[in-house]
Design a protein around this motif. Structure first.
Motif, mmCIF file in Angstrom:
data_model
loop_
_atom_site.group_PDB
_atom_site.id
_atom_site.type_symbol
_atom_site.label_atom_id
_atom_site.label_comp_id
_atom_site.label_asym_id
_atom_site.label_seq_id
_atom_site.Cartn_x
_atom_site.Cartn_y
_atom_site.Cartn_z
ATOM 1 N N LYS A 85 -15.352 -36.157 8.073
ATOM 2 C CA LYS A 85 -14.537 -36.737 6.998
ATOM 3 C C LYS A 85 -13.840 -35.620 6.217
ATOM 4 O O LYS A 85 -12.641 -35.693 5.941
ATOM 5 C CB LYS A 85 -15.445 -37.559 6.066
ATOM 6 C CG LYS A 85 -14.755 -38.096 4.815
ATOM 7 C CD LYS A 85 -13.710 -39.126 5.170
ATOM 8 C CE LYS A 85 -12.942 -39.612 3.946
ATOM 9 N NZ LYS A 85 -11.734 -40.360 4.341
ATOM 10 N N SER A 143 -9.814 -35.564 6.504
ATOM 11 C CA SER A 143 -8.995 -36.069 5.394
ATOM 12 C C SER A 143 -8.918 -35.119 4.210
ATOM 13 O O SER A 143 -7.851 -34.937 3.644
ATOM 14 C CB SER A 143 -9.447 -37.454 4.971
ATOM 15 O OG SER A 143 -10.730 -37.429 4.462
ATOM 16 N N ASN A 149 -13.446 -41.104 14.751
ATOM 17 C CA ASN A 149 -12.889 -39.951 14.042
ATOM 18 C C ASN A 149 -11.521 -40.276 13.440
ATOM 19 O O ASN A 149 -11.206 -39.832 12.339
ATOM 20 C CB ASN A 149 -12.775 -38.745 14.979
ATOM 21 C CG ASN A 149 -14.123 -38.071 15.186
ATOM 22 O OD1 ASN A 149 -15.049 -38.273 14.399
ATOM 23 N ND2 ASN A 149 -14.258 -37.293 16.235
ATOM 24 N N LEU A 173 -11.980 -42.157 10.256
ATOM 25 C CA LEU A 173 -12.433 -41.325 9.123
ATOM 26 C C LEU A 173 -11.256 -40.657 8.401
ATOM 27 O O LEU A 173 -11.383 -40.220 7.269
ATOM 28 C CB LEU A 173 -13.401 -40.247 9.606
ATOM 29 C CG LEU A 173 -14.850 -40.691 9.811
ATOM 30 C CD1 LEU A 173 -15.665 -39.577 10.427
ATOM 31 C CD2 LEU A 173 -15.492 -41.137 8.498
ATOM 32 N N LYS A 174 -10.126 -40.578 9.107
ATOM 33 C CA LYS A 174 -8.928 -39.985 8.507
ATOM 34 C C LYS A 174 -8.412 -40.908 7.395
ATOM 35 O O LYS A 174 -7.809 -40.469 6.434
ATOM 36 C CB LYS A 174 -7.873 -39.864 9.610
ATOM 37 C CG LYS A 174 -6.937 -38.705 9.502
ATOM 38 C CD LYS A 174 -6.268 -38.480 10.853
ATOM 39 C CE LYS A 174 -4.764 -38.433 10.703
ATOM 40 N NZ LYS A 174 -4.104 -38.162 11.992
ATOM 41 N N VAL A 204 -16.231 -42.785 4.026
ATOM 42 C CA VAL A 204 -17.432 -42.847 4.867
ATOM 43 C C VAL A 204 -18.238 -44.115 4.579
ATOM 44 O O VAL A 204 -18.773 -44.746 5.490
ATOM 45 C CB VAL A 204 -18.304 -41.583 4.648
ATOM 46 C CG1 VAL A 204 -19.637 -41.705 5.369
ATOM 47 C CG2 VAL A 204 -17.566 -40.344 5.148
ATOM 48 N N ASN A 263 -16.717 -46.985 6.345
ATOM 49 C CA ASN A 263 -16.869 -46.704 7.778
ATOM 50 C C ASN A 263 -18.282 -47.097 8.241
ATOM 51 O O ASN A 263 -18.462 -47.702 9.293
ATOM 52 C CB ASN A 263 -16.605 -45.205 7.986
ATOM 53 C CG ASN A 263 -16.789 -44.755 9.415
ATOM 54 O OD1 ASN A 263 -17.912 -44.669 9.897
ATOM 55 N ND2 ASN A 263 -15.706 -44.452 10.097
ATOM 56 N N SER A 300 -22.233 -39.952 0.707
ATOM 57 C CA SER A 300 -20.781 -39.785 0.787
ATOM 58 C C SER A 300 -20.099 -40.142 -0.534
ATOM 59 O O SER A 300 -19.146 -39.507 -0.946
ATOM 60 C CB SER A 300 -20.212 -40.619 1.926
ATOM 61 O OG SER A 300 -20.009 -41.950 1.520
#
Length: 309
Positions: free
Chosen positions: A31, A35, A96, A99-100, A104, A107, A275
Motif C-alpha cells: 500500500k 499509493s 496490488n 491497493l493503489k 487497506v 481491501n 492500517s
C-alpha cells in the motif's frame, strides 16, 4: 514433559506472530509503495515478489532441505501447475492494483468474502453441495461488504472491481488446486507448489510488465538514483512476500486447518486496525459495522462447515 509442552506453545506463538507480521507487513508495504510512495507499477511489484519466491523456495528446498523436493511427474501435471500459476498471478496483480486505489481496511473487508466465492466455485466446478446452514452463513458475509462499500469514504469503483476480482481469483485457485492436485501421485505440498508456480508466474508477468508498464526498470533505476531506499523497500517487500508463504505453510503444518481459519479471520481485523492507525484513512461507522458483520459471517461459516463434517 511440561517444559516440552511450553516450548511447543512458544514455538507456535512465535510462528503465528511471524505469520501475522509478514502478512500484514507485506500488505502495508504494498500500500505504501503503490499509493503513498507513488511507485505505480503493481505488475512489476508482483513480478519482484514472484522472483523472490522462486529464488528463496529453491534455497529453502534444495539447499536447506526444509521439506523434501517433489518432482513434476508428467506434462499434464506441469500444465495444471501452469494454470494454477496463471490464476495466482491474476489474484496477486489485481490485489496490488486495488491497493493503489483503496485503503487497506476496505481491501481487507472485501477479501473477507473469500469463503463466499469458494463455495460458489466449489458448487459450479465440482457440484459439491454444502449443508443449507453453511450457505445461510454466507448471507452476512456478503451483506457486510455491501454495507461497508456504501459507507466507505474512499470508495473507488475500479479499485473495488479489482479487489473483488482478486478475491474471486484467490478462491478459484484454492478450488482448482483441490481438483487438480488431488490424486496421490500429483499432490504437492504448498512449499513445492510455490517452487514450481513462482518461476512460471515470472515468465507470465514479464511480457505483461514490459507491455503495460513500459520502461519500468529504467524508471525504478532513475528513482533509485534519487532515493536508494526504493531498492531496499523492493528487496525487503519481495523477501517478505516469500516469508508470508513460508509461515503460512508452517502454521498450517503445526496447527489445524480450523485454527488457521480462525487466525486468518482475526488477521484481517488486525490488519484493518493497524492500517487505519498508520495511513489514517477516514473510516465511517457504517463501514466498520459492515466489516464486523462480514467477519461475524465468516466465523459462523467456519462453524457451520465444521458441524456439517
Amino acid at each position: 514433559m511440561s517444559a516440552m509442552k511450553s516450548t511447543g506453545r512458544f514455538f507456535t506463538i512465535g510462528l503465528v506472530t511471524s505469520w501475522y507480521s509478514s502478512n500484514i507487513g507485506v500488505l502495508l508495504l504494498n500500500k505504501y509503495l503503490l499509493s503513498n510512495y507513488g511507485f505505480k507499477y503493481p505488475i512489476f511489484l508482483t513480478m519482484c515478489h514472484m522472483t523472490a519466491c522462486s529464488l528463496l523456495s529453491y534455497i529453502a528446498i534444495a539447499w536447506m532441505k526444509m521439506v523434501p523436493m517433489q518432482t513434476i511427474r508428467s506434462r499434464v501435471q506441469f500444465m495444471k501447475i501452469s494454470a494454477l500459476s496463471l490464476i495466482f498471478c491474476a489474484s496477486v496483480v489485481s490485489g496490488n492494483i486495488s491497493l493503489k486505489y483503496l485503503p487497506v481496511s476496505f481491501n481487507q473487508a472485501i477479501g473477507a468474502t473469500t469463503p463466499f466465492f469458494t463455495a460458489v466455485f466449489a458448487y459450479l466446478m465440482t457440484f459439491k453441495r454444502e449443508a443449507w446452514l453453511t450457505y445461510v452463513t454466507l448471507i452476512p458475509v456478503v451483506t457486510g461488504v455491501v454495507i461497508a462499500s456504501g459507507g466507505e469514504p474512499s470508495f473507488h469503483l475500479f479499485g473495488f472491481i479489482m479487489c473483488v476480482g482478486a478475491t474471486a481469483a484467490r478462491a478459484l485457485k484454492s478450488v482448482v488446486q483441490g481438483i487438480l492436485l488431488s490424486s496421490e501421485g500429483e499432490k504437492l505440498n504448498s512449499m513445492n507448489l510455490l517452487l514450481y508456480m513462482a518461476p512460471i508466474a515470472v515468465v507470465l508477468l514479464l511480457p505483461a510488465t514490459l507491455y503495460m508498464e513500459e520502461n519500468v526498470v529504467g524508471i525504478t533505476l532513475a528513482l533509485a538514483r534519487e532515493d536508494f531506499r526504493i531498492i531496499w523497500l523492493l528487496l525487503f517487500n519481495s523477501a517478505l512476500a516469500y516469508f508470508v508463504n513460508l509461515t503460512n505453510f508452517l502454521v498450517t503444518k503445526h496447527t489445524s486447518a480450523l485454527t488457521l481459519q480462525v487466525l486468518g479471520n482475526a488477521k484481517g481485523a488486525v490488519a484493518v486496525v493497524i492500517s487505519i492507525l498508520i495511513f489514517r484513512n477516514p473510516v465511517s461507522i457504517t463501514g466498520m459495522l459492515g466489516y464486523s458483520l462480514t467477519v461475524m459471517g465468516v466465523i459462523l461459516y467456519s462453524e457451520a462447515k465444521k458441524r456439517s463434517k
